[in-house]
Design an enzyme around this catalytic site. Structure first.
Site, PDB file in Angstrom:
ATOM      1  N   ARG A   1      12.746 145.115  78.749  1.00  0.00           N
ATOM      2  CA  ARG A   1      13.718 145.903  77.992  1.00  0.00           C
ATOM      3  C   ARG A   1      13.509 147.404  78.160  1.00  0.00           C
ATOM      4  NH1 ARG A   1      15.960 142.452  73.876  1.00  0.00           N
ATOM      5  NH2 ARG A   1      16.416 144.202  72.506  1.00  0.00           N
TER       6      ARG A   1
ATOM      7  N   ASN B   1      14.467 148.048  65.580  1.00  0.00           N
ATOM      8  CA  ASN B   1      15.301 148.260  66.755  1.00  0.00           C
ATOM      9  C   ASN B   1      16.658 148.755  66.284  1.00  0.00           C
ATOM     10  OD1 ASN B   1      13.284 147.219  68.316  1.00  0.00           O
ATOM     11  ND2 ASN B   1      14.365 145.332  68.867  1.00  0.00           N
TER      12      ASN B   1
END
Length: 612
Positions: free
Chosen positions: A27, A102
């Site tokens: 990611r 996040n």
């Protein structure tokens, strides 16, 4: 970007957290950290800047951090530079709440200001610290209930988030909350797991729960409990992961489309690297001689859908650079109208799959008239690749989502290369201009990365548009071609009626459709046409339209006229479609997600149209 993992159970937590974080490295991140509660109730927080192995070394691969309940995080910097201080987890001032996050908190500054007035101190530049301390504030104000505190935070903040939290007064428990950012929860035996995506916990469990938007979860004593925004307990059915290759290819993204949007820099790089050698465009494998290129008197581009829009961009670029007349035809029309093709013409067919029925038929029609054909396709050995006289492969890799993104981008750079090469061979540009254009092509991937790094602004704006019934896209020249593709993306995955218009055509009928609240998106990347399109936008605003401007950095005066503006880096104006389409792809995606639709498989559509 960022990754989250969590575990509570009977095993040592830190090694599990590190293992899970390693599965999320794809990611992208710039720092990592974890927080683990030991048997005495104390929480140890360890953070490190850089790659995950730095954190592993600091914790002796997790063995130095004792405890069976913990959370971990890999961070990609948004608010605040990459540093140990900005790395997650973050804590309230007294350590009462520890959390990782996040997403992005849009109104973090106003929350931070409020909390400072209430005596809180801040030690990082992140938006996350504000969210954690807001939860602590509500927890203490409303009598120590984690669910109530989290619910009040969710109502107060704007933005996207996946949060994992530990409370000092609730040992062995982890609380999670989600809005837009991905989060899954797993359970196996006495252990409960959480992560941004399945690969992080697949080693430990195949029973997972997909927590919904604006929902809360509690992981404790080997059980998972879910709550809605009112604090009421709700049921979520578990899903058994039966892993397959296609699902694994998502790479942790919630949808293939978002993964493929992020793969566009790589797709462009791979395609350019296939044809640019030592600073020169090498088309030797395509078998078009310089003499044939010099003798061309017309080019016909035929395609369907997004490939057609790539062709429209190609028309503007090829005509301007190579000075060859170009006609772009919908393949479904081309095949039936007995086209008049000049003797020294080239028919270019563009198709991702190389199997598009109408486009294949157009190639056959051209060949029946003994005209030279060139296929631009993404699949080696496909029908168009086999039947065209020449083939230019794009190197986008497999594209799963029905709504094309990276294949379209690879098609764009392919037509750019054709335009530059043909212009040089025909003497329309000199060596210096040729080299300048080739070098500028190479900068496109990095500029797309810059746009993707700021995608949260588009997400915030798009989330407000999900209830719209109509959207209009306008532009002139290449901006009109960009508008066509942006409109198609919007309609095919959000099911919102959208249309693209050449801006100058608005007053020839279309402006009658504008009413209060109509969203009008103006694409403004061509300097010579900028003021003309702005004028058309202002005319619509006077009739109630809500304006979004899409332009290049530097055109900041548009903010005085548009209600929302997003910017892309500057490039040669021939290539702006490659950059300007990215915010429109993202906007379509986020609107679709906000509506709860199947992004990758929109209704009534197939990836490749192989029948008429």
């Amino acid at each position: 970007m960022c990754g989250i993992v969590g575990y509570t159970g009977t095993d040592a937590a830190a090694p599990i957290l590190l293992e899970g974080l390693s599965k999320l490295e794809y990611r992208g991140y710039d720092s990592a950290g974890l927080a683990v509660r030991n048997e005495d109730g104390e929480i140890s927080v360890v953070k490190a800047k850089g790659r995950l192995h730095v954190l592993a070394e600091k914790t002796d691969d997790g063995r130095a951090v004792k405890g069976t309940c913990g959370i971990g995080h890999t961070r990609w910097a948004t608010h605040g530079e990459p540093s140990e201080g900005n790395a997650h987890p973050h804590c309230s001032d007294d350590g009462n709440v520890v959390g990782v996050h996040n997403g992005i908190i849009e109104n973090y500054q106003e929350i931070k200001d409020k909390l400072i007035k209430n005596g809180y101190q801040f030690h990082s530049e992140t938006d996350t610290e504000a969210a954690i301390k807001l939860i602590d504030y509500y927890y203490k104000k409303y009598f120590g209930n984690p669910i109530d505190a989290i619910n009040r935070m969710m109502v107060r903040v704007r933005g996207s988030y996946a949060l994992a939290l530990m409370f000092k007064d609730y040992p062995g428990e982890i609380y999670v909350a989600r809005k837009d950012s991905p989060m899954i929860i797993g359970k196996e035996g006495n252990g409960c797991y959480l992560a941004s995506d399945v690969p992080a916990i697949l080693k430990y469990t195949r029973t997972v729960y997909y927590i919904g938007n604006l929902e809360i979860g509690r992981l404790a004593n080997g059980e998972v409990t879910f709550f809605n925004l009112d604090g009421d307990e709700i049921e979520i059915e578990p899903t058994e992961i039966t892993w397959n290759a296609e699902a694994a290819e998502k790479g942790g993204f919630e949808h293939y489309m978002m993964k493929e949007i992020h793969e566009q820099p790589e797709a462009i790089n791979n395609t350019l690297n296939a044809y640019i050698k030592d600073g020169k465009i090498d088309f030797s494998e395509i078998n078009l001689t310089d003499e044939e290129i010099k003798n061309l008197d017309n080019i016909y581009i035929t395609a369907c859908g997004s490939a057609y829009h790539a062709g429209v961009v190609g028309q503007y670029v090829i005509e301007d650079l190579a000075k060859i007349p170009v006609r772009v035809e919908l393949a479904s029309e081309f095949r039936y109208r007995d086209p008049l093709l000049s003797k020294n013409s080239l028919v270019i067919a563009i198709s991702q799959s190389g199997e598009t029925a109408d486009t294949l038929a157009a190639i056959r029609e051209a060949k029946s008239k003994e005209r030279k054909t060139l296929g631009i396709v993404n699949v080696v050995g496909s029908s168009i690749a086999r039947e065209a006289d020449n083939v230019l492969y794009t190197y986008a890799g497999p594209e799963i989502s029905v709504a094309t993104t990276k294949a379209y981008s690879a098609q764009l750079v392919s037509v750019y290369c054709i335009a530059i090469h043909f212009a040089y061979v025909r003497g329309e540009i000199d060596e210096a201009k040729y080299s300048e254009l080739v070098e500028e092509l190479k900068t496109l991937p990095a500029k797309i990365e810059k746009i993707l790094d700021d995608k949260e602004r588009i997400q915030w704006f798009a989330a407000k548009q999900s209830s719209l019934k109509d959207i209009f896209f306008i532009g002139r020249g290449i901006d009109y071609a960009i508008s066509m593709e942006g409109s198609l993306k919007m309609k095919e995955i959000s099911y919102i009626h959208s249309e693209a218009y050449a801006a100058g055509e608005l007053k020839h009928g279309t402006i009658s459709l504008v009413e209060n609240g109509t969203l009008l998106i103006g694409v403004l990347t061509q300097n010579k046409l900028y003021e003309k399109t702005v004028s058309n936008m202002v005319e619509c605003k006077a009739r109630g339209a809500y304006l979004m401007g899409l332009t290049t950095y530097g055109n900041y005066d548009i903010e005085d006229r548009a209600d929302f503006v997003t910017y892309v880096p500057k490039t040669d104006e021939h290539f702006t479609a490659s950059l300007a389409i990215i915010p429109l792809q993202l906007m379509s995606y986020y609107v679709s997600v906000a509506k709860g639709l199947d992004v990758d498989k929109p209704r009534n559509l197939a990836k490749s149209v192989t029948v008429e």
